[in-house]
Enzyme design. Structure first.
Site, PDB file in Angstrom:
ATOM      1  CD  GLU A 337      -2.487   1.243   2.732  1.00  0.00           C
ATOM      2  OE1 GLU A 337      -3.451   2.023   2.835  1.00  0.00           O
ATOM      3  OE2 GLU A 337      -2.095   0.520   3.673  1.00  0.00           O
ATOM      4  CG  HIS A 338       1.303   3.558   2.805  1.00  0.00           C
ATOM      5  ND1 HIS A 338       0.524   2.879   3.727  1.00  0.00           N
ATOM      6  CD2 HIS A 338       0.563   4.627   2.404  1.00  0.00           C
ATOM      7  CE1 HIS A 338      -0.623   3.505   3.874  1.00  0.00           C
ATOM      8  NE2 HIS A 338      -0.635   4.567   3.083  1.00  0.00           N
TER       9      HIS A 338
END
Length: 440
Positions: A337-338
């Site tokens: 996601e990040h």
């Protein structure tokens, strides 16, 4: 080789230094929400949705009392109350929300998809036309923390898209109150309708409509497993943004990165949720040990210590990699996601990255920058879904239509090819619909 057992006081975090074990461990972490309880949760949510569909507001009130512990009557929060919340918050916080709003809006205005027209040489035209959905529902989580940033990240792209009506739902506390800053963010974003309901019953109300809540075309926003399951079950009759899982960060670092920065950034995810995942891929064995030590120091007096401990113990991981190439390969396999890149040659690493929801480059770009005010949306694909999807954006609240117009000449020129293709599929009425237009 293999695993190096590390147990720093009460902090346990796996350190792996070979590719095979790293792949297996990353796979385990990525599938952490694939629980045996999913079937049970599906049945519970199906029952809730069916009751909301059948009984509307009565069912919404029933499940709000049952799960949230208060009677949501009245269900809607007045516009005056939203304005009061804005007026009452601290002036510094008000300024910060305005700065974030301005940056997020500016970025999303660049996302607006453009309609276009192509004219053929024989007078035909084909068009792609973009229009906003009529109304949208945005879900803002309650629970462990208040998320005014999530209000901005969902409401602003909907507003930029031109959505006529935005309905916000968010669970109240035991007294039925929604965090004041969340309400202030709703006011700043121009939201007129806010309802103090949450859970699967709120998703059902948005998807099916009730006496008080209009049925919406699209539902966005993260929530717990019941909210996510409800979104999954109503998808097909109502649009959704994505099926959000627990938050995750993967950091690629080399010996030039500061261990205290890495530890802080890992904890910024761990503090979200016991299921949040924090992963470090480093080319430095010494750094791996230093990061563990820093994690202990920072967790020891952390106000959300127990959540951080559970997250790091169960879903945290450090992998010592031979080189950047292995870091890139493992990161692309995990599709985080990040993704933070804290390395001397960060741009070279960036070139190899194929799968990530958002990428943060360099020591001056902690992931928190993107969470709050950089501009790009912070609603991102989790659980490896960045392999095939991206962030929430303006297009989430829009739909496109193709417009086709042929004249006699352009149809005549193309008629034989259309007929050939239709007959090759055995669809003779398709072919005849062209032929008949040129019969005397």
């Amino acid at each position: 080789m293999g695993r190096e057992p590390f147990n720093l006081k009460n902090l346990e975090m796996r350190i792996i230094n070979n590719k095979k074990d790293a792949i297996q461990e990353l796979k385990r972490i990525s599938s952490r929400t694939n629980s045996e309880n999913n079937n049970k949760i599906n049945l519970i949510v199906e029952e809730i949705l069916q009751e909301v569909k059948t009984y509307g507001d009565i069912a919404v009130e029933k499940y709000t009392k049952k799960f949230d512990g208060f009677n949501p009557d009245p269900m809607q929060i007045s516009e005056d109350h939203l304005k009061d919340a804005w007026d009452e918050i601290d002036s510094n916080l008000k300024r910060s929300l305005e700065v974030a709003h301005k940056r997020i809006k500016k970025f999303h205005e660049k996302e607006i998809p453009q309609s276009f027209t192509i004219k053929g040489e024989h007078g035909d035209t084909v068009q792609r036309r973009w229009r906003p959905v009529k109304n949208a529902g945005i879900y803002i989580p309650g629970g462990r923390a208040a998320y005014p940033s999530t209000v901005l990240m969902n409401a602003i792209p909907a507003k930029v898209a031109g959505v006529e009506e935005i309905i916000m739902v968010s669970p109240g506390n035991k007294e039925g109150e929604i965090n004041k800053t969340v309400l202030a963010a709703a006011h700043l974003s121009g939201i007129k309708k806010v309802f103090r309901i949450g859970g699967a019953q709120a998703i059902g109300a948005l998807a099916f409509g009730t006496n008080q809540i209009n049925k919406v075309d699209v539902i966005t926003g993260p929530g717990n497993i019941y909210v996510t399951t409800a979104k999954k079950l109503i998808y097909g009759s109502t649009g959704i943004d994505s099926l959000a899982g627990p938050s995750e960060i993967l950091v690629i670092a080399d010996e030039t990165a500061q261990s205290t920065h890495i530890a802080s950034d890992l904890l910024a995810q761990a503090e979200h949720d016991p299921l949040a995942s924090s992963i470090l891929l480093t080319t430095s064995k010494n750094q791996a040990k230093e990061v563990l030590e820093e994690l202990y120091k920072k967790i020891d007096d952390h106000p959300r210590k127990e959540i951080c401990m559970q997250s790091i113990k169960n879903w945290g991981l450090i992998v010592i990699c031979e080189n950047y190439e292995l870091c890139i390969e493992l990161s692309n396999n995990f599709a985080p996601e990040h993704l933070e890149i804290l390395a001397l040659d960060s741009k070279k690493i960036l070139e190899g990255i194929e799968n990530a929801g958002a990428i943060f480059l360099g020591k001056w770009t902690p992931e928190a920058v993107g969470d709050y005010l950089a501009g790009p949306n912070h609603t991102l694909p989790t659980s490896g879904n960045s392999r095939f999807s991206g962030s929430l954006g303006v297009e989430t609240f829009m739909k496109n239509t193709s417009i086709i117009e042929f004249n006699e000449e352009s149809l005549k020129v193309n008629s034989l090819d259309i007929i050939n293709l239709a007959e090759s599929e055995g669809l003779h009425s398709h072919a005849n619909s062209v032929k008949i237009r040129f019969e005397d």
